[in-house]
Structure formats: structure tokens, C-alpha cells
Design a protein around this motif. Structure first.
Motif, short mmCIF file in Angstrom:
data_model
loop_
_atom_site.label_atom_id
_atom_site.label_comp_id
_atom_site.label_asym_id
_atom_site.label_seq_id
_atom_site.Cartn_x
_atom_site.Cartn_y
_atom_site.Cartn_z
N ILE A 1 0.84 -1.21 0.00
CA ILE A 1 0.00 0.00 0.00
C ILE A 1 0.87 1.25 0.00
O ILE A 1 0.59 2.24 -0.69
CB ILE A 1 -0.97 -0.02 1.20
N GLY A 2 1.98 1.19 0.76
CA GLY A 2 2.92 2.31 0.77
C GLY A 2 3.50 2.57 -0.61
O GLY A 2 3.68 3.73 -1.01
N ILE A 3 3.80 1.49 -1.35
CA ILE A 3 4.35 1.64 -2.70
C ILE A 3 3.35 2.36 -3.61
O ILE A 3 3.72 3.24 -4.40
CB ILE A 3 4.72 0.26 -3.29
N ILE A 4 2.06 1.99 -3.49
CA ILE A 4 1.03 2.64 -4.31
C ILE A 4 0.98 4.14 -4.02
O ILE A 4 0.95 4.97 -4.94
CB ILE A 4 -0.36 2.00 -4.07
N TYR A 5 0.99 4.49 -2.73
CA TYR A 5 0.97 5.91 -2.37
C TYR A 5 2.20 6.63 -2.92
O TYR A 5 2.11 7.77 -3.40
CB TYR A 5 0.90 6.07 -0.85
N ASP B 1 2.02 10.57 -3.02
CA ASP B 1 1.54 10.87 -1.66
C ASP B 1 2.58 10.34 -0.67
O ASP B 1 2.45 9.24 -0.11
CB ASP B 1 0.18 10.21 -1.43
N ILE B 2 3.64 11.12 -0.43
CA ILE B 2 4.79 10.67 0.36
C ILE B 2 4.40 10.44 1.82
O ILE B 2 4.87 9.49 2.47
CB ILE B 2 5.94 11.70 0.27
N LEU C 1 3.88 6.51 6.21
CA LEU C 1 3.04 5.99 7.29
C LEU C 1 2.84 4.48 7.15
O LEU C 1 2.98 3.72 8.13
CB LEU C 1 1.67 6.70 7.27
N ASN C 2 2.56 4.01 5.95
CA ASN C 2 2.34 2.57 5.73
C ASN C 2 3.64 1.77 5.81
O ASN C 2 3.66 0.66 6.32
CB ASN C 2 1.66 2.35 4.37
N TYR C 3 4.76 2.33 5.30
CA TYR C 3 6.05 1.65 5.43
C TYR C 3 6.42 1.48 6.90
O TYR C 3 6.95 0.44 7.31
CB TYR C 3 7.16 2.45 4.73
N SER C 4 6.16 2.51 7.71
CA SER C 4 6.49 2.45 9.14
C SER C 4 5.64 1.40 9.85
O SER C 4 6.14 0.67 10.72
CB SER C 4 6.27 3.83 9.78
N LYS C 5 4.36 1.30 9.48
CA LYS C 5 3.51 0.24 10.04
C LYS C 5 4.06 -1.13 9.68
O LYS C 5 4.10 -2.04 10.52
CB LYS C 5 2.08 0.38 9.50
N ALA C 6 4.47 -1.28 8.42
CA ALA C 6 5.02 -2.56 7.96
C ALA C 6 6.28 -2.92 8.75
O ALA C 6 6.46 -4.07 9.18
CB ALA C 6 5.33 -2.50 6.47
N ASN D 1 12.17 0.57 1.39
CA ASN D 1 11.12 1.52 1.01
C ASN D 1 11.24 2.84 1.76
O ASN D 1 11.04 3.92 1.19
CB ASN D 1 9.74 0.90 1.26
N ILE D 2 11.56 2.78 3.05
CA ILE D 2 11.76 4.01 3.83
C ILE D 2 12.97 4.77 3.29
O ILE D 2 12.97 6.01 3.24
CB ILE D 2 11.92 3.68 5.33
#
Length: 667
Positions: A136-140, A145-146, A151-156, A175-176
Motif C-alpha cells: 500500500i505504501g508503494i502505491i501511495y 503521496d509521500i 506511514l504505511n512503510y512504518s507500520k510494515a 522503502n523508507i
């Protein structure tokens, strides 16, 4: 019995992998695909078959064979739904998300990943959920939408650390690192990549190792250390070629090409960029194609071949607009918001349920004591509430009725105004009967998206020549209708004699639009028109053609030949390095046989989203339709054929744009 067959299948997989393992990654992966196919033949229709189908799909995704990946994931999803196997459904949704991500269908990718995430979280599967947050982070990030990407990379990352998933930790750090690099925080970015590299090497995750080297190379390139960047890229490319991931191979080849451009090694840059775009076209990786077009544009600009540079930049812009359109961003945001809202409601429901269980016993004891009191007070309160409610409803009914009448009146006036605008627009269009009398076999397929249209056609007959124009104004609906009215009136004013060539008409039209809309001063309105103009010489059987972004197609002896237009539209202020670009449209002279068909068109037919993959039609498909169309006899048959083909292609998708196709012969 199912468990015995499943065990037998996986035993076969294990034995074949041991027997055929040669120590080379490529051989091992091919063996794994062959082994999975063999297992698939030996398992019955159960959860093991779902898992095998999903594994096969994932392997083909890693090999960038998206067609076979689609085939197996569709089978897995259908069987998982039939068996109500939720874990298998989540896996297939995740695979579908990757496929749509790599093919540039970001809205579908987000929908797939959110469906998978919902199931994983309901099952309490943190390991599976962490991978989905990464995706999901990759899609953003792809959509720019950085904030949501990070936010999603950090959750992962946190989830992977909680469950000890080293591979997932390496991916999240990579990714981060991309986010930090994009912000210019190169030290932090390198730290992320080096940690990811170390973890990936520890667990022998070759894909993760190659990604880390690739991203480290990007940092060195941004810091202008082209030698170190090239060393990292070569390491990454070698691993990616070994594991057979064509998508990653293409990305790294493109990066090497860019590195060569920046280090002034232009011949080697062209070699790598050509390889890259060939790979991306082969596997249908739209985001890669977009990046390759941009890189080729930069290469040709370095070579001072500005025409080629402009052509590739236009191709880059077109595909960028498709991938990163505003509607897509809105849909992704709505899906994410809806998911988070449903998740919060679910959490509140669970908390409420737990609290109710704790209080149930206390409530039971107090229930009998308060029963009589509740009945008495409830009866009194109910009567009061009923009276109040009746009063409120009566007053609300009066207000609502009044508002409804006002809204209905306003809507009626708006629709009436637009309908009258259509009458004005239609009155400006030339008479089809007069056109068909002047031009043999002429037909016009004209379908506005809304009531009024941004597409229009123009016709004028002179002593020896006939002038025909097919025009696509910026936008559709009411804004397009305003522009089409302006265009029609200007063409009628400009095309006042048959001595004017089509290119002269285009140049005059462009200058008039810029003048009337004050575009030369960088005004707010920078709209223009894409159009083709044909000046038909009825005596000598020739067509003089000029086009602004819209070409024409001539079908002769069952073959289609496309005559390209100039790259810029008429109207609008186009700048290069702060200086307005001068436009000079050219005229092409075309000899026509009696049996040839000439087709003029706007982009509404070709760019309609549809088909099984939900993508626009391409030129080859459109040309095939025109070849078939040339065999139809009457104008009615031709229009009916085009409508049927367009509707079949569109399927359940909404209409994207106005549609205009004009065809004629010179007999």
C-alpha cells in the motif's frame, strides 16, 4: 484423504527440488515452477490446490510473466471463494494487487490490497498484514503521496519487527530509504539501504540484495559519484538476471542508462535505455515505460536532437497523465478512508461487546429492580417523545417540501439551459445531407459524452475544393461546448477561400485563439484544440492534410496507413526555458485511389477505458476496426458498427470522452 494427497504433492515438490537443484538460482526457480505445476496435477480441489495456484501466480509475477500470473491467481481466487478459504482469498488478493501495481492500475491495486489486509487483520495474521502495508505504501509513493507512503512503510516495519520477519524488515527499510532519498536525506537513506542489504545477505534474499544495491546506486548517482553508482547497478543487474525478474532488470538497465547520460557516455546510454524499454514493453510495465520515455527524452536533449526529445517527452507526459490522474488519486483516497472507517467501527464494536459482557451480570441483577420503574417512566416519556416527534416531523415536512420544490426548479432551469446550448451547438454544425452530397460515401459517427460536446466537425465547399475539419477541444460537457463554439466560428471566419492551405488555416486559428483568450501573457485559460484538416481536391483526387496532434488514417487494399500530425495543439502558450515555442504546422499532400477510405478522428474512441484489463485501446486495434469498417456499405451500417465495437470494448466502464469519427472517399 485430502490431507494424504496434499502431503504426497508437497513430498513430490520437495524431492524434485532436491534432485534437480544445480546450485544456480535460475535453474532452481524454473524447477520450482515445474514442480508446482506437477503438484497441481496431483492435488484435488481443496485448500492445498488454492495454495499451489497462489504460489504459481507469485512465481510468475517474480518472472514478470503477468499473463500466466493472472491465469493462476484468477483460478486461486475462484476456488478459495468456493471453499470459503479466507487465507487463500487474502493471498490471491495480494497477488492481484501486485499485478495491478506493476501494470499501472493503481486504483485496482489499492482495492486488492485493502481486501487482502481486511482478511489478514481479521485472522490476526501480522506477518501477512505487514507485507500488505508495504505494498500500500508503494502505491501511495507511485501516486506522489509521500506522507501516506511513509506511514504505511512504518507500520510494515513495526509489524515485521514484532513477528521477527527479517525479509519484511529488509523490504520496509528499502522503502523508507526511498522516501528519505526523495527528500534529499541521503545519509539516512544510505543507512536504511545498508541495513536492508545486511539483512538480505544474512537470509540469502537475493531479490532484496539486488534492490538494496540498486537503491544505493541511485544515491551515488544523485551525489554525482557515477563510478560507484555504476558498480552498484552492475551488481544489482547480475543478480536480477540470475533470478529472472525482468521488471527489475528493466529498471536497473534504465538506471544505468541515466547514469551514462549524466556521465556523458551517450552511446552506452542509448544501448541500455533501448534494452530497458524493450523489456518494459514485453512485460507491459507502464511505470517503467513512462520512465524510459523520460530518460530517452533527456538523452536526445543531450544530443541536441530536440525533435526526438520533444516526441519522447510527449509520450512520457501522456502515460504519466494516465497513471497519475486526479480521479485515480481521489478513488485511492476514498478506498483508504472507507477501509480505515470500517476498521474503526469494527474495533469499537469489539470493545463494546467486551464491555457489555463485563456489565451483563451487574445489569441482570439491577434489571428486575428497575423493571416496574422503567415501564412507568417509559410510558410517560414515550407519550411526550411521540408528541415532540410529531411536531418536529410536521415542521420538517413543510421545510423539506419547500426545499425540494426550489431544488427541482433550479435543476430544471439548469438542464433546460444546457439543452438549449446543445441546440445552439447543433445549429453551428454543417448539414450532414449537404456534406454527403459534396463528398462521396461520407459518414459521421458523433457521440458526445454529455449533452453538449467538446468535439465538432467543420465543412466548407469551394469551386474546386472541399474543406473538412475534425476537432477535439479541451474538455467535454459545458467547458468543451464553449470552446467548440469558439472554434467553429473562428474556422468559418478564417477559411474564407480555397487558396489557403490547411497548415495556414491551423497557424491562423492558433494565433486567433491565443489572441482572443489572452494566452500570450500566460493567462489562466490555456485551453486549445487538437484537430485534423483535409482540403480535398475533387478534380485531381488528392488530399492536402495538416494536423495539430490529430492525424488521419487511409485504408487502402485492406491496409491502414497513418499520417501523423504535428506535436503541438492550436492555442495555448507553450514554453521552453521561459521562451514561447513558435508553431509552424506543415501540410502533407496525399494521392488517393477511388477505392481508398480516409478517416479523421478525435481521441475519444481510442482512449476509452475497457477490455479485460481496463486500459485504453491502442492504435493497432483502432486501425483493425477501420479496416473492417471500410467493408461496410451504408453510413448507417458504419455508424452502427462503430457504436457496437465501442460499447463492446467499454463493457461496464463509464464513457471517458466525446467520440467523433469521420470517413469519406474521393470518387
Amino acid at each position: 484423504m485430502k490431507e494424504r494427497i496434499s502431503c504426497l504433492g508437497f513430498c513430490i515438490l520437495f524431492i524434485i527440488t532436491i534432485v534437480f537443484y544445480s546450485g544456480e538460482v535460475v535453474a532452481a526457480q524454473i524447477t520450482k515452477i515445474d514442480s508446482l505445476i506437477l503438484v497441481l496435477k496431483n492435488v484435488k480441489e481443496d485448500t492445498s490446490q488454492v495454495n499451489t495456484l497462489n504460489e504459481l501466480s507469485r512465481e510468475y509475477i517474480n518472472k514478470s510473466n503477468y499473463e500466466l500470473a493472472h491465469k493462476y491467481v484468477d483460478q486461486a481466487q475462484k476456488l478459495a471463494q468456493k471453499l470459503n478459504f479466507r487465507k487463500g482469498m487474502a493471498y490471491s488478493f495480494s497477488n492481484m494487487g501486485l499485478l495491478n501495481l506493476f501494470q499501472g492500475n493503481y486504483e485496482k491495486a489499492m482495492d486488492n490490497n485493502l481486501n487482502a489486509l481486511k482478511i489478514r487483520e481479521e485472522l490476526g495474521d501480522k506477518n501477512g498484514a505487514s507485507k500488505l502495508y508495504n505494498n500500500i505504501g508503494i502505491i501511495y509513493r507511485k501516486k506522489g503521496d509521500i506522507e501516506n507512503a511513509l506511514l504505511n512503510y512504518s507500520k510494515a516495519l513495526k509489524m515485521c519487527e514484532d513477528v521477527g520477519d527479517k525479509k519484511g524488515i529488509g523490504m520496509a527499510l528499502n522503502n523508507i530509504g526511498l522516501i528519505n532519498a526523495g527528500k534529499g536525506n541521503y545519509e539516512e537513506s544510505l543507512e536504511n539501504y545498508l541495513k536492508s542489504l545486511k539483512i538480505s545477505e544474512e537470509i540469502n534474499d537475493k531479490r532484496g540484495v539486488s534492490l538494496a544495491y540498486q537503491n544505493i546506486g541511485n544515491v551515488y548517482q544523485d551525489q554525482k559519484d557515477f563510478t560507484k553508482a555504476m558498480q552498484c547497478y552492475i551488481k544489482a543487474l547480475k543478480i536480477q538476471e540470475e533470478i529472472g525478474d525482468k521488471r527489475l532488470v528493466g529498471i536497473t538497465q534504465n538506471n544505468i542508462g541515466v547514469n551514462c547520460i549524466k556521465s556523458e557516455n551517450l552511446d552506452e546510454a542509448y544501448l541500455y535505455l533501448s534494452k530497458s524499454i524493450n523489456v518494459f514493453n514485453e512485460i507491459g510495465f507502464k511505470d517503467g515505460i513512462r520512465q524510459s520515455y523520460l530518460s530517452l527524452s533527456e538523452l536526445y536533449e543531450k544530443k541536441h536532437d530536440y525533435k526526438q526529445a520533444f516526441e519522447y517527452h510527449k509520450l512520457y507526459s501522456d502515460i504519466k497523465d494516465t497513471l497519475l490522474n486526479e480521479q485515480s488519486n481521489k478513488q485511492i483516497a476514498e478506498m483508504s478512508t472507507k477501509y480505515e472507517s470500517e476498521k474503526k467501527e469494527h474495533d469499537i464494536e469489539l470493545l463494546t461487546k467486551d464491555k457489555n459482557l463485563q456489565q451483563a451480570e451487574i445489569g441482570k441483577q439491577q434489571a428486575e429492580i428497575g423493571k416496574q420503574k422503567l415501564i412507568r417512566n417509559g410510558t410517560i416519556g414515550g407519550l411526550v417523545l411521540a408528541l415532540l416527534l410529531a411536531f418536529v416531523l410536521f415542521n420538517r415536512f413543510k421545510v423539506t417540501s419547500k426545499q425540494k420544490k426550489i431544488i427541482e426548479s433550479q435543476n430544471f432551469q439548469i438542464v433546460e439551459s444546457i439543452n438549449y446550448s446543445k441546440k445552439i451547438q447543433d445549429s453551428l454544425l454543417p448539414s450532414l445531407a449537404i456534406m454527403q452530397k459534396a463528398i462521396t460515401g461520407l459518414f459521421v459517427f458523433y457521440e458526445p459524452k454529455a449533452i453538449v460536446s467538446g468535439d465538432f466537425y467543420f465543412f466548407k465547399e469551394f469551386e474546386k475544393h472541399t474543406l473538412l475539419a475534425c476537432v477535439d477541444c479541451t474538455g467535454h460537457g459545458v467547458p468543451g461546448g464553449f470552446m467548440s463554439t469558439l472554434g467553429s466560428l473562428l474556422l468559418d471566419k478564417i477559411a474564407d477561400n480555397e487558396e489557403l492551405s490547411p497548415s495556414e488555416i491551423l497557424n491562423k486559428l492558433s494565433n486567433e485563439i491565443i489572441r482572443i483568450l489572452h494566452q500570450h501573457n500566460g493567462g489562466e485559460i490555456q485551453d486549445g484544440m487538437d484537430l485534423s484538416i483535409c482540403l480535398i481536391d475533387r478534380v485531381n483526387k488528392r488530399v492536402e492534410f495538416s494536423g495539430a496532434r490529430n492525424g488521419i488514417i487511409v485504408v487502402s487494399n485492406n491496409e491502414a496507413k497513418r499520417y501523423k500530425a504535428d506535436a503541438l495543439p492550436v492555442g495555448g502558450n507553450y514554453m521552453k526555458k521561459g521562451i514561447s515555442i513558435e508553431r509552424y504546422f506543415k501540410t502533407q499532400s496525399i494521392s488517393i485511389n477511388a477505392s481508398d477510405w480516409i478517416y479523421m478522428y478525435t481521441d475519444g474512441f481510442m482512449e476509452q477505458i475497457g477490455g479485460t484489463e481496463g486500459i485504453p485501446m491502442n492504435y493497432n486495434q483502432f486501425e483493425k476496426h477501420l479496416i473492417s469498417l471500410s467493408k461496410k456499405h451504408t453510413s448507417e451500417e458504419k455508424c452502427e458498427f462503430l457504436k457496437t465495437e465501442l460499447d463492446n470494448w467499454r463493457g461496464t466502464h463509464e464513457r471517458d470522452d466525446d467520440v467523433l469519427v469521420i470517413g469519406f472517399q474521393i470518387v
